[in-house]
Design an enzyme around this catalytic site. Structure first.
Site, PDB file in Angstrom:
ATOM      1  N   GLY A  63       0.769  -1.239   0.000  1.00 53.50           N
ATOM      2  CA  GLY A  63       0.000   0.000   0.000  1.00 53.50           C
ATOM      3  C   GLY A  63       0.798   1.284   0.000  1.00 53.50           C
ATOM      4  N   TRP A  65       2.322   2.984  -2.445  1.00 60.26           N
ATOM      5  CA  TRP A  65       1.920   3.914  -3.506  1.00 60.26           C
ATOM      6  C   TRP A  65       0.492   4.392  -3.301  1.00 60.26           C
ATOM      7  CZ3 TRP A  65       3.929   3.507  -9.137  1.00 60.26           C
ATOM      8  CH2 TRP A  65       5.327   3.500  -9.133  1.00 60.26           C
ATOM      9  N   ASP A  99      -5.760 -11.634  -8.943  1.00 58.66           N
ATOM     10  CA  ASP A  99      -4.672 -11.726  -9.912  1.00 58.66           C
ATOM     11  C   ASP A  99      -5.047 -10.936 -11.163  1.00 58.66           C
ATOM     12  OD1 ASP A  99      -2.698 -12.421 -11.709  1.00 58.66           O
ATOM     13  OD2 ASP A  99      -2.681 -14.548 -11.158  1.00 58.66           O
ATOM     14  N   LYS A 164       6.775   0.441 -13.408  1.00 55.07           N
ATOM     15  CA  LYS A 164       8.086  -0.147 -13.137  1.00 55.07           C
ATOM     16  C   LYS A 164       8.425  -1.145 -14.238  1.00 55.07           C
ATOM     17  CE  LYS A 164       8.547  -2.961  -9.555  1.00 55.07           C
ATOM     18  NZ  LYS A 164       8.723  -3.230  -8.104  1.00 55.07           N
TER      19      LYS A 164
END
EC number: 2.1.1.166
Length: 209
Positions: A63, A65, A99, A164
């Site tokens: 958590g 970000w 997912d 990322k």
């Protein structure tokens, strides 16, 4: 990777983690993870998130970000977060556990977004690392492709994307693809990112598709 090498690597990581300046600072400030500082650095340079915006945070747990994004968007903003791992509640964050690679989870996430367009898509997703680059890099690139696809589905014109990416096979082609969708794409290596890590962050602004 042998068990002996894996154990040595894990021990080294644990030692670095507990000695890490950013880990200690995160604990002091009540932040969920050191990753929060990466987004803070990106925000300081690129000013992606503003009051009242809607933000999607992929790979959100634990958590870090989401905490930063919720503070920046404020009471009138909205943060929709998703991760395969559980995450403790954060005020102002709508969290979906699942997912992201599964269609049913994607559909549930899109339902959370609703008819609104998203201003910023964030992705700090990473696969579980096996230690084999031949295995890990394709997995990592698959996740960033999914994150970009999410942009195509929900991002508002001139919206922003921070993701990322691990340098390696597929990295250059991915940058080219992102540049086709955004007016400006920058590569960032935050100070809080470990120097030996292959991770960098692509910061894309001005969504144009």
């Amino acid at each position: 990777m042998t068990t002996k090498k894996r154990t040595a690597s894990s021990t080294r990581w644990m030692q670095e983690h507990f000695d890490d300046h950013y880990v200690k600072l995160a604990q002091k400030r009540g932040l969920r993870s050191r990753a929060a500082f990466k987004l803070e650095e990106i925000q300081e340079k690129d000013h992606l998130i503003k009051q009242g915006m809607t933000v999607v945070d992929l790979g959100a747990a634990p958590g870090g970000w989401s905490q930063v994004a919720a503070k920046l968007t404020g009471d009138k903003g909205k943060v929709i977060a998703c991760d395969i791992l559980p995450m403790d509640p954060i005020v102002g964050v709508d969290f979906l556990q699942g997912d992201f690679r599964e269609d049913k989870v994607l559909q549930a996430l899109l339902e959370r977004v609703g008819q609104d367009k998203v201003d910023v898509v964030l992705s700090d997703m990473a696969p579980n690392m096996s230690g084999s680059g031949a295995v890990d890099q394709p997995r990592a690139m698959y996740l960033v492709e999914l994150a970009l696809d999410m942009c195509h589905q929900v991002l508002t014109p001139n919206g922003c994307f921070a993701v990322k990416v691990f340098q390696g096979e597929g990295f250059d082609d991915y940058i080219k693809t992102v540049k086709q969708a955004f007016k400006v794409v920058k590569t960032r290596k935050p100070d809080s990112s470990r120097a030996r890590s292959r991770e960098v962050y692509l910061v894309a602004t001005g969504y144009k598709l």
